[in-house]
Design a protein around this motif. Sequence first.
Motif, mmCIF file in Angstrom:
data_model
loop_
_atom_site.group_PDB
_atom_site.id
_atom_site.type_symbol
_atom_site.label_atom_id
_atom_site.label_comp_id
_atom_site.label_asym_id
_atom_site.label_seq_id
_atom_site.Cartn_x
_atom_site.Cartn_y
_atom_site.Cartn_z
ATOM 1 N N ALA A 1 37.129 48.886 31.293
ATOM 2 C CA ALA A 1 36.788 48.057 30.106
ATOM 3 C C ALA A 1 37.506 46.826 29.821
ATOM 4 O O ALA A 1 39.048 47.100 30.071
ATOM 5 C CB ALA A 1 36.599 49.145 28.970
ATOM 6 N N PHE A 2 37.206 45.957 29.176
ATOM 7 C CA PHE A 2 37.697 44.847 28.973
ATOM 8 C C PHE A 2 37.395 44.052 27.640
ATOM 9 O O PHE A 2 36.358 44.237 27.260
ATOM 10 C CB PHE A 2 37.674 43.630 30.063
ATOM 11 N N LEU A 3 38.298 43.053 27.180
ATOM 12 C CA LEU A 3 37.893 42.063 26.148
ATOM 13 C C LEU A 3 38.456 41.112 26.514
ATOM 14 O O LEU A 3 39.546 40.929 27.164
ATOM 15 C CB LEU A 3 38.603 42.792 24.595
ATOM 16 N N GLN A 4 37.506 40.042 26.304
ATOM 17 C CA GLN A 4 38.146 38.678 26.935
ATOM 18 C C GLN A 4 37.806 37.476 25.984
ATOM 19 O O GLN A 4 36.819 37.640 24.972
ATOM 20 C CB GLN A 4 36.762 38.449 27.907
ATOM 21 N N TRP A 5 38.678 36.494 26.003
ATOM 22 C CA TRP A 5 38.756 35.381 25.413
ATOM 23 C C TRP A 5 38.475 34.112 26.081
ATOM 24 O O TRP A 5 39.148 33.901 26.897
ATOM 25 C CB TRP A 5 39.992 35.354 24.441
ATOM 26 N N ILE A 6 37.287 33.340 25.660
ATOM 27 C CA ILE A 6 37.264 31.999 26.492
ATOM 28 C C ILE A 6 37.172 30.988 25.325
ATOM 29 O O ILE A 6 36.642 30.784 24.371
ATOM 30 C CB ILE A 6 35.765 31.813 27.198
ATOM 31 N N SER A 7 38.316 30.113 25.404
ATOM 32 C CA SER A 7 38.309 29.115 24.400
ATOM 33 C C SER A 7 36.972 28.131 24.234
ATOM 34 O O SER A 7 36.538 27.881 25.244
ATOM 35 C CB SER A 7 39.867 28.549 24.663
ATOM 36 N N PRO A 8 37.237 27.595 23.005
ATOM 37 C CA PRO A 8 36.051 26.554 23.005
ATOM 38 C C PRO A 8 36.136 25.369 24.075
ATOM 39 O O PRO A 8 37.187 24.992 24.335
ATOM 40 C CB PRO A 8 36.091 26.003 21.557
ATOM 41 N N GLY A 9 35.077 25.063 24.442
ATOM 42 C CA GLY A 9 34.844 24.035 25.438
ATOM 43 C C GLY A 9 35.157 24.245 26.932
ATOM 44 O O GLY A 9 35.032 23.584 27.819
ATOM 45 N N ARG A 10 35.659 25.769 27.008
ATOM 46 C CA ARG A 10 36.069 25.781 28.663
ATOM 47 C C ARG A 10 34.754 26.320 29.380
ATOM 48 O O ARG A 10 34.007 27.283 28.984
ATOM 49 C CB ARG A 10 36.934 27.118 28.454
ATOM 50 N N VAL A 11 34.964 25.779 30.375
ATOM 51 C CA VAL A 11 33.983 26.143 31.759
ATOM 52 C C VAL A 11 34.819 26.871 32.672
ATOM 53 O O VAL A 11 35.662 26.042 33.517
ATOM 54 C CB VAL A 11 33.195 24.988 32.167
ATOM 55 N N LEU A 12 34.607 28.199 33.018
ATOM 56 C CA LEU A 12 35.392 28.895 34.024
ATOM 57 C C LEU A 12 34.752 28.621 35.513
ATOM 58 O O LEU A 12 33.835 28.102 35.736
ATOM 59 C CB LEU A 12 35.523 30.332 33.659
ATOM 60 N N LYS A 13 35.499 28.976 36.361
ATOM 61 C CA LYS A 13 35.183 28.964 37.761
ATOM 62 C C LYS A 13 34.360 30.245 38.219
ATOM 63 O O LYS A 13 34.272 31.329 37.546
ATOM 64 C CB LYS A 13 36.345 28.748 38.809
ATOM 65 N N ALA A 14 33.311 29.856 38.920
ATOM 66 C CA ALA A 14 32.272 30.866 39.624
ATOM 67 C C ALA A 14 33.059 31.625 40.740
ATOM 68 O O ALA A 14 34.048 31.214 41.534
ATOM 69 C CB ALA A 14 31.156 30.327 40.289
ATOM 70 N N HIS A 15 32.678 32.995 40.643
ATOM 71 C CA HIS A 15 33.252 33.936 41.945
ATOM 72 C C HIS A 15 32.285 35.139 41.961
ATOM 73 O O HIS A 15 31.386 35.486 41.055
ATOM 74 C CB HIS A 15 34.563 34.472 41.490
ATOM 75 N N ARG A 16 32.557 35.891 42.859
ATOM 76 C CA ARG A 16 31.662 37.225 43.137
ATOM 77 C C ARG A 16 32.710 38.238 43.337
ATOM 78 O O ARG A 16 33.488 37.882 44.223
ATOM 79 C CB ARG A 16 30.569 36.771 43.802
ATOM 80 N N HIS A 17 32.035 39.467 43.206
ATOM 81 C CA HIS A 17 33.054 40.542 43.843
ATOM 82 C C HIS A 17 32.121 41.682 43.761
ATOM 83 O O HIS A 17 31.124 41.716 43.011
ATOM 84 C CB HIS A 17 34.400 40.615 42.941
ATOM 85 N N THR A 18 32.692 42.773 44.298
ATOM 86 C CA THR A 18 31.830 44.141 44.437
ATOM 87 C C THR A 18 32.173 44.854 42.825
ATOM 88 O O THR A 18 33.055 44.479 42.321
ATOM 89 C CB THR A 18 32.341 45.111 45.542
ATOM 90 N N GLY A 19 31.194 45.525 42.377
ATOM 91 C CA GLY A 19 31.398 46.249 41.192
ATOM 92 C C GLY A 19 30.454 45.580 40.197
ATOM 93 O O GLY A 19 30.347 44.283 40.197
ATOM 94 N N GLN B 1 42.618 44.262 30.095
ATOM 95 C CA GLN B 1 42.004 45.451 30.391
ATOM 96 C C GLN B 1 42.431 46.484 29.256
ATOM 97 O O GLN B 1 43.481 46.470 29.101
ATOM 98 C CB GLN B 1 42.341 45.599 31.666
ATOM 99 N N TYR B 2 41.650 47.315 28.858
ATOM 100 C CA TYR B 2 41.836 48.564 28.153
ATOM 101 C C TYR B 2 42.530 49.618 28.974
ATOM 102 O O TYR B 2 42.262 49.814 30.117
ATOM 103 C CB TYR B 2 40.811 49.224 27.398
ATOM 104 N N LEU B 3 43.816 50.115 28.868
ATOM 105 C CA LEU B 3 44.308 50.934 29.508
ATOM 106 C C LEU B 3 44.511 52.447 29.230
ATOM 107 O O LEU B 3 44.550 52.728 28.148
ATOM 108 C CB LEU B 3 45.772 50.396 29.696
ATOM 109 N N ASN B 4 44.710 53.128 30.178
ATOM 110 C CA ASN B 4 45.306 54.445 30.197
ATOM 111 C C ASN B 4 46.762 54.426 29.993
ATOM 112 O O ASN B 4 47.448 54.118 31.006
ATOM 113 C CB ASN B 4 45.145 55.581 31.239
ATOM 114 N N PRO B 5 47.430 54.481 28.773
ATOM 115 C CA PRO B 5 48.762 54.318 28.779
ATOM 116 C C PRO B 5 49.847 55.279 29.512
ATOM 117 O O PRO B 5 50.939 54.855 29.624
ATOM 118 C CB PRO B 5 49.123 54.229 27.353
ATOM 119 N N LEU B 6 49.301 56.265 29.904
ATOM 120 C CA LEU B 6 50.106 57.171 30.440
ATOM 121 C C LEU B 6 50.140 57.150 31.995
ATOM 122 O O LEU B 6 51.089 57.400 32.663
ATOM 123 C CB LEU B 6 49.637 58.674 30.411
ATOM 124 N N THR B 7 49.221 56.175 32.749
ATOM 125 C CA THR B 7 49.177 55.770 33.964
ATOM 126 C C THR B 7 49.061 54.410 34.343
ATOM 127 O O THR B 7 49.528 53.950 35.423
ATOM 128 C CB THR B 7 47.967 56.337 34.936
#
Length: 351
Positions: free
Chosen positions: A263-281, A247-253
Motif C-alpha cells: 500500500a502506498f500514499l503518493q504526492w504529485i505536485s501541482p503542474g507535474r506530468v509524470l513519465k509513463a511506465h508499465r509493470h507487472t502487478g 510505501q506503508y511498511l511492516n516496521p519489523l521487517t
Amino acid sequence: MAEHASAESSAQRRIFYESLVQQQLGPLWEIYANTLTSTPTPRDVAYRWQWKDLRPLLYEAARLVGPEEAERRVLMLLNPGLPALSAITQTLYAGMQIILPGEVARSHRHSPNALRFVVEGTGAFTAVNGERTIMHPGDFVTTPTWVWHDHGNEADSPVVWLDGLDMPFVTAVSAMFYQKYSEPQQPLTRPVGDSLARYGRGFRPAFESKEPSYSPIISYPYAAARSALETIADTETGSPYDGVLMQYLNPLTGGSVLPTMDAFLQWISPGRVLKAHRHTGATIYLGVQGHGVIEIDGQPYPWEPHDVIVVPSWSLHRHQNTGQEPAILFSFSDLPIIKAFSLYREESISE
Ligand SMILES: [Fe+2]
Ligand SMILES: [Fe+2]
C-alpha cells in the motif's frame, strides 16, 4: 487415393480428439499461442468508479439493508473484464463499506488479508486482536490474515471506507478459511494506540521477539502520513513515474505491510506530468485530495477525491496533476505476490 487417405485421416483425427475429451486430456498445440503469450494479457481491464455515482448508491444501501442482513454493508467494485468473479483484478477484491451510527459489523476472521482506507466520516472504530483504532478520513487500517476484527460506529455520522482484500488470490490457491466470533464484538485487551506506540515510533519492544509476516501496526493515521509527504515533497521530486510515492511498511521487517498486498500514499505536485511506465502487478488507486488524470494505455481517466481507478498488470500508465493543489493518491497492489515469485518486470517508454 490421396483424397481417400485424407478423408480417412480426418475421420481418425475426429475420433482421436473425441477420445481425448473422454479421458480428460487435451492437445497443448491447440492452445499454445494463447497461453504462452509474449507479454501479459490480463482479463481485468482499466476502469474508473466515480464517487459522485457511487456515493448515493452506498447511502441507498445503508437505507435499505441492515447490518444484521449484510454482516458487512459493502458495494463491491466489480471489474467489467471479470464477470464471473467478485473481483477488481484477478488477484484482488475492492469494495466501498458504509457503517451508520450505532451499528456493529460483527467480529470474524478469515485467511484473506484486508486493508482499509477511510473515505469520509470520523469516529467509527476497527478492533483488531483486542485493540481498537478510531478511524478518521485518510487513515490506513490493516486487518491481516486470520486476526479477529470487527467494526462499529459510536459517532453521530456515517463512516465510509475502501476495503481491499486478496480474496481472489486466496480463492485461486484454495486457501480460504473463515470463522465467526462467538460474540458480536471481541473483548478489548489493549488500549487505543497500543500498536502504534509499540511499533510506530521508530523503536520496538525489546522484550518481544515476534516478526510476523504482516505489520503489527493496525492503523497508520493520515495526519502523520500527509505531513511526512508534504515535508519530503518540499525538497524531493521522487520517482519520475510516481512522484513522491511512500510505501506503508511492516516496521519489523522493512517489507510490505501485508504478505500479499503493498500500500502506498503518493504526492504529485501541482503542474507535474509524470513519465509513463508499465509493470507487472495490478494497482488500485483511490483519489484522496486534489485532482489528476491517470492515462492508461492512451486513455485518460480523470480523478477527483474518492474516485477509484484500477490499472491492470502491464498497462502503460502515466500520472498527471491537473489541479492547483497537490494531488494525493492512495493505492494498493498485489506486488508482494508478484515479487515473491520473481515475476516483477518494469518497462518505461522513452519519449
Ligand atoms: Fe473481514
Ligand atoms: Fe506504476
